[in-house]
Write a protein that holds these residues in place. Structure first.
Motif, short mmCIF file in Angstrom:
data_model
loop_
_atom_site.label_atom_id
_atom_site.label_comp_id
_atom_site.label_asym_id
_atom_site.label_seq_id
_atom_site.Cartn_x
_atom_site.Cartn_y
_atom_site.Cartn_z
N GLU A 277 55.37 59.17 50.49
CA GLU A 277 54.67 60.36 50.93
C GLU A 277 55.16 61.53 50.12
OE1 GLU A 277 53.97 62.20 54.81
OE2 GLU A 277 54.21 60.16 55.58
N LEU A 278 54.32 62.52 50.02
CA LEU A 278 54.69 63.69 49.24
C LEU A 278 55.08 64.83 50.15
CD1 LEU A 278 54.86 65.11 46.53
CD2 LEU A 278 52.43 65.59 46.69
N ARG A 279 56.33 65.23 50.07
CA ARG A 279 56.76 66.43 50.80
C ARG A 279 57.00 67.54 49.79
NH1 ARG A 279 61.22 66.68 52.75
NH2 ARG A 279 60.75 68.39 54.19
N LEU A 280 56.14 68.52 49.84
CA LEU A 280 56.21 69.56 48.82
C LEU A 280 57.56 70.26 48.80
CD1 LEU A 280 52.61 71.01 49.25
CD2 LEU A 280 53.51 69.73 47.30
N GLN A 281 58.17 70.39 49.97
CA GLN A 281 59.46 71.09 50.07
C GLN A 281 60.54 70.45 49.22
OE1 GLN A 281 57.51 70.46 52.60
NE2 GLN A 281 56.91 72.58 53.09
N SER A 282 60.40 69.17 48.98
CA SER A 282 61.42 68.51 48.17
C SER A 282 60.82 67.87 46.92
CB SER A 282 62.13 67.44 49.01
OG SER A 282 61.20 66.51 49.50
N PHE A 283 59.66 68.35 46.57
CA PHE A 283 59.01 67.86 45.35
C PHE A 283 59.41 68.78 44.20
CE2 PHE A 283 54.95 67.32 42.80
CZ PHE A 283 55.28 66.05 42.34
N LEU A 284 60.19 68.22 43.30
CA LEU A 284 60.83 69.05 42.29
C LEU A 284 59.87 69.91 41.47
CD1 LEU A 284 63.67 69.69 41.43
CD2 LEU A 284 63.44 68.01 39.61
N PRO A 285 58.76 69.37 41.00
CA PRO A 285 57.85 70.21 40.21
C PRO A 285 57.36 71.42 40.99
CG PRO A 285 57.28 67.90 39.93
CD PRO A 285 58.31 67.95 41.01
N TYR A 286 57.10 71.23 42.24
CA TYR A 286 56.60 72.31 43.10
C TYR A 286 57.68 73.38 43.30
CZ TYR A 286 54.04 74.22 47.18
OH TYR A 286 53.35 75.02 48.07
N ILE A 287 58.88 72.93 43.62
CA ILE A 287 60.00 73.85 43.83
C ILE A 287 60.28 74.66 42.56
CG2 ILE A 287 62.48 73.95 44.21
CD1 ILE A 287 62.21 71.39 45.87
N LEU A 288 60.39 73.94 41.46
CA LEU A 288 60.71 74.59 40.20
C LEU A 288 59.64 75.59 39.81
CD1 LEU A 288 62.13 71.84 37.82
CD2 LEU A 288 63.23 73.95 38.57
N SER A 289 58.41 75.20 39.99
CA SER A 289 57.31 76.06 39.59
C SER A 289 57.30 77.36 40.39
CB SER A 289 56.00 75.30 39.78
OG SER A 289 54.92 76.19 39.63
N LYS A 290 57.46 77.24 41.68
CA LYS A 290 57.46 78.44 42.51
C LYS A 290 58.64 79.34 42.18
CE LYS A 290 56.54 78.63 46.87
NZ LYS A 290 56.46 78.40 48.32
N LEU A 291 59.79 78.71 42.02
CA LEU A 291 61.00 79.48 41.71
C LEU A 291 60.87 80.20 40.38
CD1 LEU A 291 63.75 80.00 42.96
CD2 LEU A 291 64.65 78.06 41.69
N ALA A 292 60.48 79.46 39.36
CA ALA A 292 60.36 80.04 38.02
C ALA A 292 59.33 81.16 38.02
CB ALA A 292 59.98 78.96 37.02
N ASP A 293 58.26 80.94 38.76
CA ASP A 293 57.21 81.94 38.80
C ASP A 293 57.69 83.23 39.43
OD1 ASP A 293 54.33 81.97 38.05
OD2 ASP A 293 54.15 82.72 40.12
N THR A 294 58.36 83.11 40.55
CA THR A 294 58.87 84.30 41.23
C THR A 294 59.86 85.04 40.35
OG1 THR A 294 58.71 83.02 43.27
CG2 THR A 294 59.85 85.13 43.39
N ILE A 295 60.76 84.29 39.74
CA ILE A 295 61.75 84.91 38.87
C ILE A 295 61.08 85.62 37.71
CG2 ILE A 295 63.56 84.38 37.19
CD1 ILE A 295 64.63 82.30 39.13
N SER A 296 60.10 84.96 37.13
CA SER A 296 59.41 85.54 35.99
C SER A 296 58.72 86.85 36.36
CB SER A 296 58.38 84.53 35.46
OG SER A 296 57.65 85.10 34.41
N VAL A 297 58.08 86.86 37.52
CA VAL A 297 57.41 88.08 37.98
C VAL A 297 58.41 89.20 38.18
CG1 VAL A 297 56.22 89.13 39.94
CG2 VAL A 297 55.42 86.94 39.03
N GLU A 298 59.52 88.89 38.82
CA GLU A 298 60.55 89.89 39.06
C GLU A 298 61.09 90.46 37.75
OE1 GLU A 298 61.82 91.22 41.96
OE2 GLU A 298 59.97 90.27 42.65
N LEU A 299 61.40 89.55 36.86
CA LEU A 299 62.02 89.94 35.61
C LEU A 299 61.05 90.75 34.75
CD1 LEU A 299 64.82 89.39 34.60
CD2 LEU A 299 63.90 87.55 33.21
N SER A 300 59.81 90.33 34.74
CA SER A 300 58.85 91.06 33.91
C SER A 300 58.56 92.42 34.52
CB SER A 300 57.57 90.25 33.73
OG SER A 300 56.86 90.18 34.94
N GLY A 301 58.98 92.61 35.76
CA GLY A 301 58.92 93.94 36.34
C GLY A 301 59.83 94.90 35.59
N ILE A 302 60.88 94.37 34.97
CA ILE A 302 61.78 95.21 34.18
C ILE A 302 61.18 95.48 32.80
CG2 ILE A 302 64.06 95.36 33.13
CD1 ILE A 302 65.14 93.68 35.44
#
Lengths: 177, 177
Positions: free
Chosen positions: A14-39
Motif C-alpha cells: 500500500e502507498l502511504r504518502l507520509q512515508s513515501f520518499l519521493p513525496y516527502i522529498l518533493s514537498k520539502l525541497a519545494d518549500t525550501i526552494s520557495v523560502e530561499l528564493s524569497g531572499i
DNA sequence: CAATATTAGTTGCTTATACAACTATATTTA
DNA sequence: TAAATATAGTTGTATAAGCAACTAATATTG
C-alpha cells in the motif's frame, strides 16, 4: 549515534504518502526552494535558474553553458535564456571559447560577484536557522544519506534497470479513456 | 547506528553547493520526480498534480479541494484545473458538499481506483530499487531527519523569524541595474 | 578528406505554473 | 441581523518550463 525512531520499513503493498520518499522529498525541497528564493528573488530579483548559474560560476569560476547544465541539472534552454538575462543585466560576461568556437566561456562580472557576495551570507544564515533543528551529527548523517541516495539514483539511470513493466513507447491505454 | 562520515558542519561564510542542503534536496527531489513521473506520466497519462490528487484521495477517501491543497501543498488553481481534467477523464467525481455549498466533495470513481491500484505497485517497486542503496536503519533515519527538517521549516514559517535583513517590500535595488 | 555524426547553444512553440481577481457561500461581529 | 470578513473554488493572464527543431562548429569514420 542513537536510533532515531521506531518506524520500520516493511515490504509495503500500500502507498502511504507520509512515508513515501519521493513525496516527502518533493514537498520539502519545494518549500525550501520557495523560502530561499524569497531572499534572492524578492530582494535581488533573481530567478531560481539565474541564482543557480551565478552560484555555480562563483564556485567553479569560468564555465560554459553545457558545464552549467551538467553541474546544476538544468535544461539547456533554461540555462541559455537565464544567461541571456544575466548578461543583459551586466552580471556576467560571455566570451567565445578559443578552443571551441561553439562554446562561450561565462564568467561573473564585478557586479555579479558583488551581488553574489551580498546574497551568500543571507542564504547561509537562512540555512543555519533551518539546520538549528538538527544536531551536528544528524546534519552530517543527512548529507551522507542524501548523497548515497543520489548515487543510487544515478546508478538506476545509467543502468536502466530493464523492463519496468510492459508498456511500450507509444502504448498509452489511458489515452482512450 | 554507525557514524556515516567525517564531514563536519562548520560555521561557513562561503557557499559550497555540494553541501548546501537546499541545492542538494532540490536536485535530488527533481530527479526522483522526473523518474517517477515517467511511470504514471508516460504510461498512464497523469501529470504530477493529477497523480498527487489521486494518491491523496485514495489514501484519505473523500476530500475537497482545500484539503488536497493542504495535504499536498499545491496551489489551489493547480488543484482546480487538475481536478477538472481528472473529472473529464472519468477518474473522479465531484459532489457539492451538503454542509458547505461552496465546497465539493471529491472522490475516486471505479476507474480512478483501478488506475491508482495499477500504478501503486509500479511506483513502490521503483521506490524499492531506489532504497536498495540504503540499509534499513538508514532509511528509517532518513525519514526521521526529513521529518524533523520539515517540522523546523514549518516553525520558521509560522514564526517569521523577524528581520531577515533590511530590504523593505518594494525596495528593489537591483531593479535599477 | 569527404561524408556522417555529434555537440554547443539558440529559438519556436505548446503546455504548465503562479498570482491575482472574481463569484458564491459562510462566518463573524457590532 | 445587517454589514463586514473570510473562505471554497474558478478563471484570466503573464511568465516559466520543457521539448524539439534548428544553426554553426567540431569529431568521427570509411
Amino acid at each position: 549515534m542513537k536510533e532515531y525512531s521506531e518506524a520500520t520499513r516493511t515490504v509495503r503493498s500500500e502507498l502511504r504518502l507520509q512515508s513515501f520518499l519521493p513525496y516527502i522529498l518533493s514537498k520539502l525541497a519545494d518549500t525550501i526552494s520557495v523560502e530561499l528564493s524569497g531572499i534572492y528573488g524578492d530582494e535581488y530579483g533573481l530567478s531560481v535558474p539565474e541564482w543557480r548559474i551565478i552560484a555555480n560560476l562563483a564556485q567553479h569560476g569560468t564555465l560554459n553553458a553545457r558545464q552549467i547544465v551538467d553541474f546544476a541539472g538544468m535544461e539547456k534552454s533554461k540555462v541559455s535564456r537565464a544567461v541571456k538575462r544575466l548578461t543583459v543585466r551586466g552580471l556576467l560576461t560571455q566570451q567565445r571559447a578559443s578552443v571551441d568556437n561553439r562554446a562561450k566561456d561565462l564568467a561573473l562580472t564585478g557586479a555579479g560577484e558583488t551581488l553574489y557576495r551580498a546574497i551568500v551570507p543571507r542564504v547561509l544564515a537562512w540555512e543555519k536557522t533551518l539546520l538549528e533543528g538538527l544536531e551536528v551529527g544528524e546534519y552530517r548523517d543527512l548529507l551522507y544519506l542524501l548523497e548515497k541516495l543520489g548515487r543510487q539514483l544515478h546508478l538506476l539511470n545509467v543502468a536502466p534497470a530493464q523492463e519496468w513493466g510492459g508498456a511500450e513507447p507509444g502504448d498509452k491505454p489511458w489515452a482512450a479513456a
